[in-house]
Design an enzyme around this catalytic site. Sequence first.
Site, PDB file in Angstrom:
ATOM      1  N   CYS A 159       5.254  -7.584   7.840  1.00 33.84           N
ATOM      2  CA  CYS A 159       6.382  -6.852   9.005  1.00 33.84           C
ATOM      3  C   CYS A 159       6.562  -7.592   9.604  1.00 33.84           C
ATOM      4  CB  CYS A 159       5.596  -6.044   9.277  1.00 33.84           C
ATOM      5  SG  CYS A 159       7.287  -5.654  10.508  1.00 33.84           S
ATOM      6  N   CYS A 173       4.082  -5.640  16.645  1.00 35.00           N
ATOM      7  CA  CYS A 173       4.179  -4.758  17.453  1.00 35.00           C
ATOM      8  C   CYS A 173       2.375  -5.218  17.682  1.00 35.00           C
ATOM      9  CB  CYS A 173       4.098  -3.538  16.894  1.00 35.00           C
ATOM     10  SG  CYS A 173       5.823  -2.794  16.044  1.00 35.00           S
ATOM     11  N   GLU A 213       0.953  -0.834  -0.181  1.00 40.07           N
ATOM     12  CA  GLU A 213      -0.249   0.194  -0.177  1.00 40.07           C
ATOM     13  C   GLU A 213       0.474   1.656  -0.183  1.00 40.07           C
ATOM     14  OE1 GLU A 213      -2.464  -0.289   3.726  1.00 40.07           O
ATOM     15  OE2 GLU A 213      -2.969  -2.107   3.036  1.00 40.07           O
ATOM     16  N   GLY A 217       5.601  -2.669   6.731  1.00 41.86           N
ATOM     17  CA  GLY A 217       7.192  -3.122   6.768  1.00 41.86           C
ATOM     18  C   GLY A 217       8.214  -2.538   8.075  1.00 41.86           C
ATOM     19  N   GLU A 218       9.475  -2.749   8.068  1.00 38.48           N
ATOM     20  CA  GLU A 218       9.863  -1.745   8.471  1.00 38.48           C
ATOM     21  C   GLU A 218      11.426  -1.677   7.829  1.00 38.48           C
ATOM     22  OE1 GLU A 218      10.984  -0.505  11.552  1.00 38.48           O
ATOM     23  OE2 GLU A 218      13.240  -0.604  11.312  1.00 38.48           O
ATOM     24  N   CYS A 266       3.229   8.441   1.656  1.00 37.71           N
ATOM     25  CA  CYS A 266       3.666   7.389   2.380  1.00 37.71           C
ATOM     26  C   CYS A 266       3.564   6.091   1.706  1.00 37.71           C
ATOM     27  CB  CYS A 266       2.554   7.059   3.385  1.00 37.71           C
ATOM     28  SG  CYS A 266       2.829   6.109   4.364  1.00 37.71           S
ATOM     29  N   SER A 282       9.176   4.665  16.088  1.00 38.75           N
ATOM     30  CA  SER A 282       7.590   5.025  16.817  1.00 38.75           C
ATOM     31  C   SER A 282       8.424   3.874  18.344  1.00 38.75           C
ATOM     32  CB  SER A 282       7.576   3.530  15.723  1.00 38.75           C
ATOM     33  OG  SER A 282       7.397   3.850  14.875  1.00 38.75           O
ATOM     34  N   HIS A 331       5.474   5.355  21.499  1.00 39.03           N
ATOM     35  CA  HIS A 331       4.629   4.425  21.511  1.00 39.03           C
ATOM     36  C   HIS A 331       4.486   3.983  22.816  1.00 39.03           C
ATOM     37  CE1 HIS A 331       3.663   4.741  18.037  1.00 39.03           C
ATOM     38  NE2 HIS A 331       3.408   3.540  17.436  1.00 39.03           N
ATOM     39  N   CYS A 361      -0.595  -3.550  15.408  1.00 40.31           N
ATOM     40  CA  CYS A 361      -0.592  -2.889  13.510  1.00 40.31           C
ATOM     41  C   CYS A 361      -0.810  -4.303  12.973  1.00 40.31           C
ATOM     42  CB  CYS A 361       0.845  -2.318  13.469  1.00 40.31           C
ATOM     43  SG  CYS A 361       1.619  -2.423  11.974  1.00 40.31           S
ATOM     44  N   SER A 372      10.351   5.613   9.150  1.00 43.08           N
ATOM     45  CA  SER A 372      10.252   5.501  10.489  1.00 43.08           C
ATOM     46  C   SER A 372      11.212   3.733  10.654  1.00 43.08           C
ATOM     47  CB  SER A 372       8.692   5.878  10.487  1.00 43.08           C
ATOM     48  OG  SER A 372       8.013   5.160  11.784  1.00 43.08           O
ATOM     49  N   CYS A 429      -1.645   1.816   8.190  1.00 44.09           N
ATOM     50  CA  CYS A 429      -0.586   0.802   7.483  1.00 44.09           C
ATOM     51  C   CYS A 429      -1.410  -0.644   7.269  1.00 44.09           C
ATOM     52  CB  CYS A 429       0.419   0.746   7.490  1.00 44.09           C
ATOM     53  SG  CYS A 429       1.267   0.631   8.703  1.00 44.09           S
TER      54      CYS A 429
END
Length: 350
Positions: free
Chosen positions: A115, A119, A95, A163-164, A108, A218, A220, A122, A195, A336
């Site tokens: 991923c 998390c 996406e 993804g990371e 973005c 990130s 959190h 997510c 990110s 995402c």
Amino acid sequence: MRFIKTDILELLPDELEAEIERLGEKKFRAKQIFDWLHIKKCENFDEMTNLSAQLRTTLEDNFCIKPLKISKKLESTTDDTVKYLYGLSDGEFVESVLMKYKYGYSLCISTQVGCAMGCKFCASTIGGKVRNLTAGEMLQEYYTAQRQLDSGRIGNIVLMGIGEPLDNYDNVIRFIKLVTHKSGNNLSARDITLSTCGLVPKILQLANEGLPITLSVSLHAATNMKRNEIMPVNKVYPLDKLISACKDFSSRTKRRITFEYSLIDNVNSAKSDAFELYELLRGFNCHINLIPINYVKECGFVSSRKAAEQFRIYLQELGLNATVRRTLGADINAACGQLRREKAVAELCE
Ligand code: SAH
């Protein structure tokens, strides 16, 4: 053995030049080709009309261009946000989200299919990581969205989709080098935000690249106990190591870091959480972005804009500056991974 053609979009100008010379062509042709690919953003070799038909055939025989298929395009009715679900050449999906701001367009993009980071809030990580995206595929996310625009340029790129990015380090660095190259799009590195959930060794490596991009982390949660619960990566790279890597990045690149903090009711949005965040970041010249968590059915976490505003006030009282991020495209599942996830679920139910 099947000959796998190189994706020509992935070659940096000097690499393209070497390839073109290897094929017995003049060096200056590489410049023309780079221009066709990255400025004119063409989708096939036939469009390269200032090259001879013979050279176009040679290119076709040796390289490929892999445009993405727009599988879905969702347009927000409340703002100008557009979300694309792109089909990749192997049948996978990723996406991108296009956002319109006063100063122009921002995109973005995804960096992986799925991923591995796990998390708990997510949608991208449900089902794990399938594979890395190539630099060419990331560029195609950008070029496909740009081609859809009648006017206006996407001048801002945020590596904050599925993804990371630091778990796909080499491809992401190549992508950034290509997209900032002065012979191509010439984007400013400052207009690129990466990110990460906090892969410490990679943050340190990134600080050495000499790429003054914006780093967004990130966070959190402000204690290891809490962060371990919602972000498994914290068990490997706990907060002291993460914050020290962030300080290192910031001092070496002279760039201010942004911390993302998604509010989750009953998890991280109490006044005591604000105090812990203050303790963690006190004295560090950084920016804090607050976001009410986006509801993902499988995860079950909720929050509200009101909670985010309240948390901002707690922080302000402690002397910590934060902003509540504008939530764009809330009506089109712009968080995402949600669209890709929906597609996977729909296919399971078919
Ligand atoms: N892996 C990277 C980039 C992709 S996630 C990272 O972790 O930063 C992009 C951002 O969206 C991260 O800040 C992530 O924590 C956040 N995010 C993921 N799911 C979310 C959700 N349901 N609501 C709000 N933010 C979310």
